[in-house]
Design a protein around this motif. Structure first.
Motif, PDB file in Angstrom:
ATOM      1  N   TYR A 116      72.599  45.285 -41.220  1.00  0.00           N
ATOM      2  CA  TYR A 116      72.947  46.179 -42.322  1.00  0.00           C
ATOM      3  C   TYR A 116      72.128  45.763 -43.536  1.00  0.00           C
ATOM      4  O   TYR A 116      71.918  44.579 -43.775  1.00  0.00           O
ATOM      5  CB  TYR A 116      74.442  46.080 -42.656  1.00  0.00           C
ATOM      6  CG  TYR A 116      75.335  46.678 -41.596  1.00  0.00           C
ATOM      7  CD1 TYR A 116      75.690  48.012 -41.651  1.00  0.00           C
ATOM      8  CD2 TYR A 116      75.825  45.911 -40.557  1.00  0.00           C
ATOM      9  CE1 TYR A 116      76.512  48.576 -40.694  1.00  0.00           C
ATOM     10  CE2 TYR A 116      76.647  46.456 -39.597  1.00  0.00           C
ATOM     11  CZ  TYR A 116      76.991  47.792 -39.671  1.00  0.00           C
ATOM     12  OH  TYR A 116      77.805  48.339 -38.717  1.00  0.00           O
TER      13      TYR A 116
ATOM     14  N   CYS B 297      71.558  46.344 -47.834  1.00  0.00           N
ATOM     15  CA  CYS B 297      72.089  46.873 -49.097  1.00  0.00           C
ATOM     16  C   CYS B 297      70.932  47.240 -50.014  1.00  0.00           C
ATOM     17  O   CYS B 297      69.768  46.956 -49.721  1.00  0.00           O
ATOM     18  CB  CYS B 297      73.018  45.857 -49.765  1.00  0.00           C
ATOM     19  SG  CYS B 297      72.182  44.454 -50.500  1.00  0.00           S
TER      20      CYS B 297
ATOM     21  N   GLU C 254      79.349  52.675 -39.742  1.00  0.00           N
ATOM     22  CA  GLU C 254      78.094  53.106 -40.366  1.00  0.00           C
ATOM     23  C   GLU C 254      77.756  52.264 -41.594  1.00  0.00           C
ATOM     24  O   GLU C 254      76.603  52.103 -41.933  1.00  0.00           O
ATOM     25  CB  GLU C 254      78.179  54.577 -40.759  1.00  0.00           C
ATOM     26  CG  GLU C 254      78.104  55.518 -39.577  1.00  0.00           C
ATOM     27  CD  GLU C 254      76.807  55.375 -38.805  1.00  0.00           C
ATOM     28  OE1 GLU C 254      75.737  55.305 -39.429  1.00  0.00           O
ATOM     29  OE2 GLU C 254      76.874  55.350 -37.565  1.00  0.00           O
ATOM     30  N   SER C 255      78.777  51.753 -42.294  1.00  0.00           N
ATOM     31  CA  SER C 255      78.512  50.945 -43.495  1.00  0.00           C
ATOM     32  C   SER C 255      79.298  49.641 -43.426  1.00  0.00           C
ATOM     33  O   SER C 255      80.289  49.534 -42.704  1.00  0.00           O
ATOM     34  CB  SER C 255      78.879  51.719 -44.757  1.00  0.00           C
ATOM     35  OG  SER C 255      80.269  51.939 -44.805  1.00  0.00           O
ATOM     36  N   TRP C 256      78.825  48.669 -44.191  1.00  0.00           N
ATOM     37  CA  TRP C 256      79.411  47.328 -44.208  1.00  0.00           C
ATOM     38  C   TRP C 256      79.215  46.781 -45.612  1.00  0.00           C
ATOM     39  O   TRP C 256      78.194  47.041 -46.245  1.00  0.00           O
ATOM     40  CB  TRP C 256      78.682  46.448 -43.183  1.00  0.00           C
ATOM     41  CG  TRP C 256      79.368  45.175 -42.850  1.00  0.00           C
ATOM     42  CD1 TRP C 256      79.089  43.941 -43.348  1.00  0.00           C
ATOM     43  CD2 TRP C 256      80.439  45.002 -41.934  1.00  0.00           C
ATOM     44  NE1 TRP C 256      79.913  43.001 -42.800  1.00  0.00           N
ATOM     45  CE2 TRP C 256      80.763  43.636 -41.924  1.00  0.00           C
ATOM     46  CE3 TRP C 256      81.164  45.870 -41.126  1.00  0.00           C
ATOM     47  CZ2 TRP C 256      81.773  43.124 -41.139  1.00  0.00           C
ATOM     48  CZ3 TRP C 256      82.160  45.342 -40.349  1.00  0.00           C
ATOM     49  CH2 TRP C 256      82.456  43.988 -40.359  1.00  0.00           C
TER      50      TRP C 256
ATOM     51  N   PRO D  86      77.720  48.309 -50.912  1.00  0.00           N
ATOM     52  CA  PRO D  86      77.753  48.834 -49.546  1.00  0.00           C
ATOM     53  C   PRO D  86      76.381  48.701 -48.891  1.00  0.00           C
ATOM     54  O   PRO D  86      75.352  48.834 -49.551  1.00  0.00           O
ATOM     55  CB  PRO D  86      78.144  50.307 -49.742  1.00  0.00           C
ATOM     56  CG  PRO D  86      77.838  50.620 -51.154  1.00  0.00           C
ATOM     57  CD  PRO D  86      77.949  49.335 -51.915  1.00  0.00           C
TER      58      PRO D  86
ATOM     59  N   GLY E 242      73.994  49.797 -45.377  1.00  0.00           N
ATOM     60  CA  GLY E 242      73.862  50.742 -44.270  1.00  0.00           C
ATOM     61  C   GLY E 242      72.925  50.200 -43.213  1.00  0.00           C
ATOM     62  O   GLY E 242      72.265  49.178 -43.389  1.00  0.00           O
ATOM     63  N   ARG E 243      72.819  50.934 -42.113  1.00  0.00           N
ATOM     64  CA  ARG E 243      72.003  50.457 -41.001  1.00  0.00           C
ATOM     65  C   ARG E 243      70.541  50.848 -41.121  1.00  0.00           C
ATOM     66  O   ARG E 243      69.710  50.330 -40.396  1.00  0.00           O
ATOM     67  CB  ARG E 243      72.597  50.976 -39.699  1.00  0.00           C
ATOM     68  CG  ARG E 243      73.938  50.313 -39.450  1.00  0.00           C
ATOM     69  CD  ARG E 243      74.764  50.896 -38.366  1.00  0.00           C
ATOM     70  NE  ARG E 243      74.109  51.045 -37.097  1.00  0.00           N
ATOM     71  CZ  ARG E 243      74.690  51.591 -36.050  1.00  0.00           C
ATOM     72  NH1 ARG E 243      75.924  52.013 -36.135  1.00  0.00           N
ATOM     73  NH2 ARG E 243      74.038  51.722 -34.926  1.00  0.00           N
ATOM     74  N   ASP E 244      70.193  51.732 -42.055  1.00  0.00           N
ATOM     75  CA  ASP E 244      68.807  52.156 -42.241  1.00  0.00           C
ATOM     76  C   ASP E 244      68.153  51.296 -43.314  1.00  0.00           C
ATOM     77  O   ASP E 244      68.574  51.313 -44.472  1.00  0.00           O
ATOM     78  CB  ASP E 244      68.765  53.628 -42.646  1.00  0.00           C
ATOM     79  CG  ASP E 244      67.349  54.159 -42.743  1.00  0.00           C
ATOM     80  OD1 ASP E 244      66.408  53.451 -42.341  1.00  0.00           O
ATOM     81  OD2 ASP E 244      67.192  55.297 -43.228  1.00  0.00           O
TER      82      ASP E 244
ATOM     83  N   PRO F 256      68.906  52.417 -47.921  1.00  0.00           N
ATOM     84  CA  PRO F 256      70.259  51.857 -47.961  1.00  0.00           C
ATOM     85  C   PRO F 256      71.159  52.702 -48.867  1.00  0.00           C
ATOM     86  O   PRO F 256      70.667  53.459 -49.713  1.00  0.00           O
ATOM     87  CB  PRO F 256      70.056  50.460 -48.542  1.00  0.00           C
ATOM     88  CG  PRO F 256      68.776  50.540 -49.288  1.00  0.00           C
ATOM     89  CD  PRO F 256      67.942  51.567 -48.595  1.00  0.00           C
ATOM     90  N   PRO F 257      72.464  52.612 -48.712  1.00  0.00           N
ATOM     91  CA  PRO F 257      73.378  53.404 -49.551  1.00  0.00           C
ATOM     92  C   PRO F 257      73.238  53.032 -51.029  1.00  0.00           C
ATOM     93  O   PRO F 257      72.973  51.881 -51.371  1.00  0.00           O
ATOM     94  CB  PRO F 257      74.771  53.055 -49.043  1.00  0.00           C
ATOM     95  CG  PRO F 257      74.595  52.178 -47.875  1.00  0.00           C
ATOM     96  CD  PRO F 257      73.172  51.807 -47.747  1.00  0.00           C
TER      97      PRO F 257
END
Length: 113
Positions: free
Chosen positions: A33, A35, A53-55, A63, A65-67, A71-72
């Motif tokens: 993940y 950030c 999907e988020s961590w 938060p 994300g996996r991308d 990131p978010p």
């Protein structure tokens, strides 16, 4: 003579028992993940578990994300509002003046008694 409450067969600082005593661990997979501060977090999940999907990033709390490329975004923090600010959102100045005049009228009437 040894102490009466010592645990036999162990020593201070002994680690956990091996897998042969505990049993097999569940198959796991590590998921990355990312950030918005560029931190990478790799929690491990059971292979059959649903992957979120988020961590939350353990380093900065944002938060993650996996991308890696997008990131978010950090959450937008609303400034603290006072009770008066919320009242002013609901009432106009004319409403406030009318309510104040009504309350003052009741107060004056109670003092005359």
């Amino acid at each position: 003579m040894a102490g009466g409450n010592a645990i036999r067969g162990t020593r201070v600082g002994a680690g956990p028992m091996g897998e042969s005593e505990r049993g097999e661990t569940a198959p796991r997979e590590r998921i990355s993940y990312y950030c918005s501060n560029g931190h990478e977090t790799k929690p491990s999940f059971a292979a059959e578990a649903e992957i979120p999907e988020s961590w939350d990033c353990p380093r900065c709390g944002l938060p993650a994300g996996r991308d890696n490329q997008s990131p978010p975004a950090p959450p937008r923090n609303e400034p603290y509002k006072t009770h008066l600010a919320y009242v002013k959102e609901r009432r106009s100045d004319a409403d406030g003046a009318a309510i104040l005049e009504e309350a003052l009228g009741r107060l004056r009437a109670s003092r005359e008694l």
